[in-house]
Enzyme design. Sequence first.
Site, PDB file in Angstrom:
ATOM      1  N   GLU A 120       0.621  -1.250  -0.178  1.00 11.81           N
ATOM      2  CA  GLU A 120      -0.302  -0.339   0.090  1.00 11.81           C
ATOM      3  C   GLU A 120       1.131   1.466   0.029  1.00 11.81           C
ATOM      4  O   GLU A 120       0.407   2.345  -0.439  1.00 11.81           O
ATOM      5  CB  GLU A 120      -0.640   0.045   0.617  1.00 11.81           C
ATOM      6  N   GLU A 140      -3.601  -9.943   3.281  1.00  7.77           N
ATOM      7  CA  GLU A 140      -4.733  -9.953   4.715  1.00  7.77           C
ATOM      8  C   GLU A 140      -6.361 -11.345   5.159  1.00  7.77           C
ATOM      9  O   GLU A 140      -6.219 -10.644   6.271  1.00  7.77           O
ATOM     10  CB  GLU A 140      -5.790  -8.199   4.720  1.00  7.77           C
TER      11      GLU A 140
END
Length: 273
Positions: A120, A140
């Site tokens: 990210e 995740e």
Amino acid sequence: MSEELVLTRAHGRVLEIILNRPPANAINRAMSRAIYTALRELQDNPAYSVGVIRGQGERIFCAGWDLKETAGEGGINLELENDPEQGHGPGGFAGITEFHDLTKPVIAAVNGAAVGGGFEIVLACDMVVMADHAFFSLPEMQRGILADGGAVQKLPKMIPPNVAKDLLFTGRLMEAEEALRWGLVSKAVPVAELENTALELAQEIAQGAPLALEALKEVLAYVDGMSAREAMDRVKGGGDCDCPIYHRMVSSEDAIEGISAFAEKRTPVWKGR
């Protein structure tokens, strides 16, 4: 800014920002604030035009969110995470994912694995070069959470949505060759060449007029999601857009200097105004 967490090096008009929390450069709240401080220096110091972010070493760019810190606190504490003094800080996770008013371009130099929040960070940058052995991953889902620090918001707009969903749902690895194929990165090079490649690209960009560089990033963010027609109507020729840097650029001394230098066949001398 803690030099133990983040190192900075000036290369002319380029500021290199080095993640320095071995072995994995995992992001805890203190590191988020340290990265933001370095990016704030890039943004506020007129001596710099371009930033480069890389990880220390040759194996891991960033392993993402420091889940050990969170687990040791009994799980996610949203009140603490969002606290401006004790949480990730005004730039959001990793100091960059919510630094929305950062108008100077940033290049990610991915020296190794960019996992979860590390990926990210990459998605928050404007351009990406990576080592040919590096990879991206979003695990995740396997941790019981979502990659909501930028991946779910940005990745489906940057590559085919079905490919983005594949990465988000499975957590599989995306290696350099695939990242090149989908246009996520500009170049993949041997790790020994990575830093120089990123700095050379940054130096090339930094030759542009400082105000125009900031205006470009501002305008690209402004027109994101607009149709081409609406974007042309609002931006063309200094049109009716909420882009203060762009409006300053149109009538700036540098705009006059750039045109004059071209006509006189000389190198422009930028003033940043």
